[in-house]
Write an enzyme that holds these catalytic residues in place. Structure first.
Site, PDB file in Angstrom:
ATOM      1  N   ASP A  67      45.173  58.825  37.896  1.00 57.45           N
ATOM      2  CA  ASP A  67      46.443  58.098  37.964  1.00 57.45           C
ATOM      3  C   ASP A  67      47.186  58.123  36.636  1.00 57.45           C
ATOM      4  O   ASP A  67      46.643  58.546  35.614  1.00 57.45           O
ATOM      5  CB  ASP A  67      46.207  56.648  38.439  1.00 57.45           C
ATOM      6  CG  ASP A  67      44.972  56.015  37.804  1.00 57.45           C
ATOM      7  OD1 ASP A  67      44.525  56.506  36.750  1.00 57.45           O
ATOM      8  OD2 ASP A  67      44.458  55.036  38.358  1.00 57.45           O
ATOM      9  N   ASN A 134      40.098  43.336  41.676  1.00 59.86           N
ATOM     10  CA  ASN A 134      40.523  43.108  43.066  1.00 59.86           C
ATOM     11  C   ASN A 134      39.987  44.192  44.008  1.00 59.86           C
ATOM     12  O   ASN A 134      40.377  44.258  45.164  1.00 59.86           O
ATOM     13  CB  ASN A 134      42.061  43.058  43.147  1.00 59.86           C
ATOM     14  CG  ASN A 134      42.711  44.379  42.718  1.00 59.86           C
ATOM     15  OD1 ASN A 134      42.020  45.327  42.335  1.00 59.86           O
ATOM     16  ND2 ASN A 134      44.029  44.430  42.797  1.00 59.86           N
ATOM     17  N   HIS A 136      40.336  47.494  43.548  1.00 55.49           N
ATOM     18  CA  HIS A 136      41.092  48.752  43.590  1.00 55.49           C
ATOM     19  C   HIS A 136      40.281  49.906  43.012  1.00 55.49           C
ATOM     20  O   HIS A 136      39.414  49.715  42.165  1.00 55.49           O
ATOM     21  CB  HIS A 136      42.475  48.628  42.927  1.00 55.49           C
ATOM     22  CG  HIS A 136      42.495  48.604  41.430  1.00 55.49           C
ATOM     23  ND1 HIS A 136      43.433  47.890  40.716  1.00 55.49           N
ATOM     24  CD2 HIS A 136      41.734  49.204  40.482  1.00 55.49           C
ATOM     25  CE1 HIS A 136      43.245  48.071  39.422  1.00 55.49           C
ATOM     26  NE2 HIS A 136      42.212  48.861  39.253  1.00 55.49           N
ATOM     27  N   GLU A 141      45.690  49.806  45.618  1.00 56.13           N
ATOM     28  CA  GLU A 141      45.554  48.348  45.607  1.00 56.13           C
ATOM     29  C   GLU A 141      45.209  47.825  47.001  1.00 56.13           C
ATOM     30  O   GLU A 141      45.515  48.475  48.007  1.00 56.13           O
ATOM     31  CB  GLU A 141      46.874  47.710  45.137  1.00 56.13           C
ATOM     32  CG  GLU A 141      47.330  48.147  43.747  1.00 56.13           C
ATOM     33  CD  GLU A 141      46.525  47.508  42.604  1.00 56.13           C
ATOM     34  OE1 GLU A 141      45.423  46.979  42.841  1.00 56.13           O
ATOM     35  OE2 GLU A 141      47.030  47.568  41.466  1.00 56.13           O
TER      36      GLU A 141
HETATM   37  C1  F6R Z   1      41.963  54.049  35.772  1.00 57.38           C
HETATM   38  C2  F6R Z   1      41.687  53.607  37.136  1.00 57.38           C
HETATM   39  C3  F6R Z   1      41.410  52.170  37.421  1.00 57.38           C
HETATM   40  C4  F6R Z   1      40.286  51.575  36.550  1.00 57.38           C
HETATM   41  C5  F6R Z   1      40.062  50.100  36.892  1.00 57.38           C
HETATM   42  C6  F6R Z   1      39.033  49.474  35.979  1.00 57.38           C
HETATM   43  O1  F6R Z   1      42.231  55.441  35.745  1.00 57.38           O
HETATM   44  O2  F6R Z   1      41.721  54.399  38.009  1.00 57.38           O
HETATM   45  O3  F6R Z   1      41.072  52.042  38.781  1.00 57.38           O
HETATM   46  O4  F6R Z   1      39.113  52.307  36.768  1.00 57.38           O
HETATM   47  O5  F6R Z   1      41.266  49.415  36.791  1.00 57.38           O
HETATM   48  O6  F6R Z   1      39.518  49.426  34.668  1.00 57.38           O
HETATM   49  P1  F6R Z   1      38.619  48.930  33.462  1.00 57.38           P
HETATM   50  O7  F6R Z   1      37.583  49.994  33.210  1.00 57.38           O
HETATM   51  O8  F6R Z   1      39.563  48.820  32.291  1.00 57.38           O
HETATM   52  O9  F6R Z   1      38.006  47.634  33.866  1.00 57.38           O
END
Ligand code: F6R
Length: 238
Positions: A67, A134, A136, A141
């Site tokens: 992403d 959450n 995701h 989401e």
């Molecule tokens: C980032 C991504 C997100 C993160 C998730 C956890 O490329 O795809 O889904 O993996 O938000 O983020 P952290 O590791 O910062 O808790």
């Protein structure tokens, strides 16, 4: 689904790095799917260490990131392209990397182009994922339906809040992102997810309660034939 609990974050990064090392040694021209966020930084450091020690060669490896914020300049310190260059790409001899273009005027065209580029490279061999509080994955989401293809997404309030820690007071935080869809993630041959810290304990427990939750996108991964979760003791609630 396989679940592996490690004592510490350091041990978790070593275990995840072993999966990447094995993948690249078995198939030097592997296509990797990569993630950003706080969780994989130690893993990337370990991959760089192995590369510098002459143990890991990225010269035929190609990669795609999950992403990218939208809109964002690729040179912006909070862009995911900048993050990946800082933590991995500029530190190893990777053959080619692709990150969604947060500068595009036409997100729909960029998303289609990205899916086609992944298909042209033969699909992703090993995909790394984190998980949001959450539930995701990538920036897919929680909702009542889930996209198959890469698309432009409105970020959930909780994701914006979770990521605000990376933005300075004078920086505008994007509230949208380009993200791979569920179909793209499911086409990956092998998926590993890293879950770290007590603050992910509740969402991790939901992932392991044996049910597919409509409001937890990550739980769809229980249907994937090669899905392994690495978690530290804190995330495992131990
Ligand atoms: C980032 C991504 C997100 C993160 C998730 C956890 O490329 O795809 O889904 O993996 O938000 O983020 P952290 O590791 O910062 O808790």
């Amino acid at each position: 689904m396989k679940k592996i609990v490690l004592n510490t974050y350091e041990e978790l990064c070593l275990a995840a790095a072993d999966v990447f090392s094995q993948q690249i040694k078995e198939k030097p021209d592997s296509v990797l799917g990569l993630a950003t966020g706080g969780t994989p930084i130690g893993l990337y450091d370990e991959l760089v260490r192995r590369h510098e020690a002459g143990e890991l060669d990225f010269s035929k490896v190609r990669s795609f990131n999950l992403d990218e914020y939208y809109p964002i300049q690729r040179t912006h310190p909070q862009s995911y392209e900048y993050f990946m260059r800082k933590h991995l790409f500029d530190r190893v001899n990777i053959a080619k990397y692709s990150v969604l273009n947060g500068e595009t005027d036409n997100p729909a065209v960029e998303c289609k182009r990205y899916d086609e580029e992944i298909a042209a490279e033969g699909g992703i061999d090993l995909q790394l994922l984190g998980i949001g509080h959450n539930g995701h994955i990538a920036f897919i989401e929680p909702g009542s339906s889930y996209p198959m293809d890469t698309l432009l997404i409105d970020l959930a309030e909780s994701s914006i809040n979770a990521n605000s820690r990376f933005f300075g007071a004078d920086e505008v935080q994007p509230v949208r992102a380009l993200s791979m869809g569920v179909g793209q993630i499911f086409r990956c041959k092998k998926i590993i997810m890293l879950i770290v810290g007590a603050d992910k304990k509740d969402i991790a427990a939901k992932l392991f309660d044996g049910k597919i939750h409509a409001d937890v996108p990550a739980s769809l991964l229980l249907l994937h034939p090669d899905f392994t979760v690495f978690m530290d003791k804190a995330a495992a609630g131990q």
